[in-house]
Each structure stands twice: as structure tokens, then as C-alpha cells.
Design a protein around this motif. Structure first.
Motif, PDB file in Angstrom:
ATOM      1  N   SER A  49       0.857  -1.185   0.000  1.00  0.00           N
ATOM      2  CA  SER A  49       0.000   0.000   0.000  1.00  0.00           C
ATOM      3  C   SER A  49       0.891   1.231   0.000  1.00  0.00           C
ATOM      4  CB  SER A  49      -0.900   0.016   1.233  1.00  0.00           C
ATOM      5  OG  SER A  49      -1.604   1.248   1.319  1.00  0.00           O
ATOM      6  N   ASN A  52      -2.563   5.336   3.179  1.00  0.00           N
ATOM      7  CA  ASN A  52      -4.023   5.286   3.203  1.00  0.00           C
ATOM      8  C   ASN A  52      -4.639   6.608   3.620  1.00  0.00           C
ATOM      9  OD1 ASN A  52      -3.382   2.049   4.168  1.00  0.00           O
ATOM     10  ND2 ASN A  52      -4.693   2.433   2.414  1.00  0.00           N
ATOM     11  N   ARG A 282      -7.440   0.839  11.842  1.00  0.00           N
ATOM     12  CA  ARG A 282      -8.179   0.240  10.729  1.00  0.00           C
ATOM     13  C   ARG A 282      -9.427   1.062  10.406  1.00  0.00           C
ATOM     14  NH1 ARG A 282      -8.449  -4.699   8.306  1.00  0.00           N
ATOM     15  NH2 ARG A 282      -7.036  -5.646   9.850  1.00  0.00           N
ATOM     16  N   PHE A 285      -8.329   4.207   8.600  1.00  0.00           N
ATOM     17  CA  PHE A 285      -7.886   3.914   7.236  1.00  0.00           C
ATOM     18  C   PHE A 285      -9.079   3.635   6.332  1.00  0.00           C
ATOM     19  CE2 PHE A 285      -3.338   2.208   8.261  1.00  0.00           C
ATOM     20  CZ  PHE A 285      -2.856   3.501   8.243  1.00  0.00           C
ATOM     21  N   GLU A 286     -10.022   2.862   6.814  1.00  0.00           N
ATOM     22  CA  GLU A 286     -11.191   2.538   5.991  1.00  0.00           C
ATOM     23  C   GLU A 286     -12.005   3.789   5.671  1.00  0.00           C
ATOM     24  OE1 GLU A 286     -13.059  -0.480   8.317  1.00  0.00           O
ATOM     25  OE2 GLU A 286     -11.881  -2.116   7.400  1.00  0.00           O
ATOM     26  N   LEU A 302      -5.290  -1.914   2.339  1.00  0.00           N
ATOM     27  CA  LEU A 302      -4.703  -1.648   3.639  1.00  0.00           C
ATOM     28  C   LEU A 302      -3.474  -2.535   3.820  1.00  0.00           C
ATOM     29  CD1 LEU A 302      -7.809  -1.401   6.015  1.00  0.00           C
ATOM     30  CD2 LEU A 302      -6.889   0.278   4.396  1.00  0.00           C
TER      31      LEU A 302
END
Length: 345
Positions: A49, A52, A282, A285-286, A302
Motif C-alpha cells: 500500500s 491510506n 483500521r 484507514f477505511e 490496507l
């Protein structure tokens, strides 16, 4: 500016003094980090990645395995993910002076491939990084033989005590906006109050503008032109919604341990008290990738290894500094291309 290519002998002769300053600064900062018991690491550029964050754009490439299968990899936009894995592995003071790549970025202050200086301190507050940054600014000025940074007509004395200014205070001072009116107690945000404030200051507001879009526009138009004028400015305590990789400020979850360093209105560094909660990371990032998909129609995977490593990573602070920009300001170069050894045509 000369129309000759950078490799023409006459053009190179003009550029050479700034390039020599660059080389000397790279040598000196490595010595300084060594004296501070830092270990220089050499992160690989290819990554699963590129990062992000919604508005960062990576360069993609295709790796072909021994079995002939194709896999998409990216040139990293920062060595951050790799360096945090090393902190999880047990390193405590590390730095990297390395090339990074960012797509959709080209201009007097931007080059698609540039050099980033990034370093981490385990168990130390993010305020120590501010002190580090100021020392490096003074080091650059000394090596360049100057007492001031210059960008266009703007001047900044890196030897003057810096101004440390919170983002909320900066919006109040330069735009008369109370940013907290649009931030809920849990750190989530409301678009309507900030949109109304932006319109009142003659800023165009599109129907699909997010709170983040509006804050960015307000900072660019009303705040950044005032930062780092005469002396360095540390723009500190960003809203948590604008600090996806930073831990929240103790005592106020609306804000985060994030700062940016400015000189002559130019951003030089971006630092954090690092977030080490993999579940929260997480989630952030999402959310960033959802926004990227909404705006640009794409998303990046990710880094699952990073999310696993965060569970082992100790409390730490880290910062990334634009090395080319530092040289540019210290040598009074008009464009970032003038301080890069082999800039793109």
C-alpha cells in the motif's frame, strides 16, 4: 529561470552551489542523528500500500512472481509503514533519508519524486520532535551561510524562537471562525456550521464539500499565508478528524497530537504522537479509503502487516520533513527543481 536543461554545463554551474549545500546538509544531519543514538535504516520503496490517506496518490507498478502471476505494488509515499514495523520489532530511535513518490503533485514546491527525512523516538513526547525540527532548520541555515530562509518575498529567521499555534486558535485569529462549533464532543464533525462560516468569508462551498474539504480550504486561504513569517510557526493540535495516524490529545478527544512546521508560508514537516491502536487505525484507514473512492473513484489496499505490527508497537512519536524544501528555503532557490540533482524534465 534559464531555458537550458538541468544537465547543460551552464545551467549546472548555476545550480551547483545549492546542490553542494544539499550534500553537506545530508552529511551533517547523518552525523547529528548518530550523535543522538539514532540508527539509519534503508526502507524498500515497493509496498503493498502506498499509504491510506484520501488525497495522497501513489505510483503503481506490476510485480511478476516466479509463477508468472501478477501483483500490483506501489512506490511508497512515505517510509512510515515500514518504519513503524521496525519499531514493533524493537528499534527505538530510527531515521531514514529516502526517496518517496507522490502522483498528481508537480509545481514550484512539489516534485513527483522527492527526498523525505523521517525519524521516530520511542517513549518520547511529540514535542521533542518540534525541538529536533528547529535544530535541523538552524543546521541548514548555517551550512548555507545564511541567517534567514526565503521563499519569494517571504522571510523567516530560523534562529528566532518559534510561534506555537493551535489550529483552533489559528482559525480564530486569521478567519474569526470558532472551529469547535463544528466538532462534536467525540471528535466527529458537522459540515453545516463550518460551511456557513466559510460562505461568510467569501469561500466557495460546493454541495459535496466535506468538513475536511472546508477546513483545508480555510487553512490554505486564510491561515497558511501567515505562517512562518519572520520566525518559524508550529501549527499544533489538529482536530482528530484531520489526524488519521495520530493519537488523541489527553483530556480532549476532539484534538490530536499532530503538528506541522512552517517557514515562509511553506510546510516543512508533519509530526505525530503516533496512534498504536490497530482497531482504531483500521477504522480510520477505511474511512480515508471510503473518501478516496468517493472523490477519485479508487482505493488502495490496507497494509495488513502494519495493522498487526501496531499491536506490538510501543508508544512513540514520529515526523516527516521535506528535505528538498528545507534546502530550497535555506539556499533561497525559487523552485524545488533547483535543489534536486536530477529533476524530471
Amino acid at each position: 529561470m534559464s531555458n537550458k536543461s538541468w544537465w547543460h554545463p551552464d545551467r549546472h554551474l548555476d545550480r551547483r552551489p545549492a546542490l553542494l549545500t544539499r550534500a553537506r546538509l545530508a552529511t551533517q544531519l547523518r552525523l547529528w542523528f548518530g550523535e543522538q543514538d539514532f540508527l539509519e535504516i534503508d526502507p524498500t520503496a515497493l509496498a503493498a500500500s502506498p499509504g491510506n490517506e484520501a488525497h495522497l496518490h501513489g505510483f503503481a507498478t506490476t510485480a511478476i512472481g516466479n509463477d508468472g502471476q501478477a501483483e500490483t505494488l506501489y512506490l511508497h509515499t512515505s517510509p512510515e509503514f515500514a518504519m513503524k514495523k521496525l519499531l514493533a520489532a524493537g528499534e527505538t530511535r530510527i531515521f531514514a533519508l529516502t526517496h518517496v513518490w507522490r502522483n498528481r503533485e508537480r509545481g514550484p514546491r512539489h516534485h513527483p519524486e522527492f527526498t523525505m527525512l523521517e525519524w521516530y523516538r520511542v517513549g518520547e513526547p511529540y514535542t521533542q520532535l518540534m525541538t529536533d525540527c528547529l535544530h535541523l532548520m538552524q543546521m541548514a541555515a548555517t551550512i548555507a551561510g545564511t541567517r534567514e530562509f526565503r521563499w519569494g518575498e517571504a522571510l523567516c529567521n530560523p534562529f528566532e524562537p518559534p510561534e506555537r499555534l493551535g489550529v483552533v486558535d489559528a482559525l480564530k485569529r486569521y478567519a474569526d471562525i470558532d472551529l469547535m462549533e463544528s466538532i462534536r464532543a467525540d471528535g466527529t464533525t458537522e459540515v453545516a456550521p463550518l460551511a456557513a462560516a466559510a460562505r461568510a468569508r467569501d469561500l466557495r462551498v460546493a454541495p459535496d464539500d466535506t468538513w475536511s474539504d472546508l477546513l483545508s480550504a480555510l487553512l490554505v486561504t486564510h491561515v497558511e499565508p501567515h505562517l512562518g513569517m519572520g520566525r518559524p510557526t508550529i501549527l499544533d493540535r489538529y482536530p482528530a478528524a484531520e489526524a488519521a495516524l495520530a493519537r488523541r490529545l489527553p483530556g480532549d478527544p476532539r484534538l490530536a497530537e499532530r503538528f506541522e512546521l512552517y517557514a515562509c508560508g511553506v510546510e516543512l514537516a508533519n509530526g505525530f504522537g503516533e496512534l498504536t491502536d490497530p482497531v482504531e487505525q483500521r477504522k480510520r484507514f477505511e474511512a480515508e479509503m471510503d473518501e478516496k473512492a468517493r472523490v477519485y473513484g479508487e482505493r488502495y489496499p490496507l497494509d495488513e502487516d502494519l495493522l498487526q505490527a501496531l499491536a506490538l508497537m510501543p508508544p512513540a512519536s514520529g515526523v516527516a520533513l521535506g528535505f528538498d524544501r528545507l534546502v530550497m528555503l535555506a539556499t533561497h532557490a525559487p523552485r524545488i527543481d533547483d535543489v534536486i540533482w536530477t529533476p524530471m524534465a
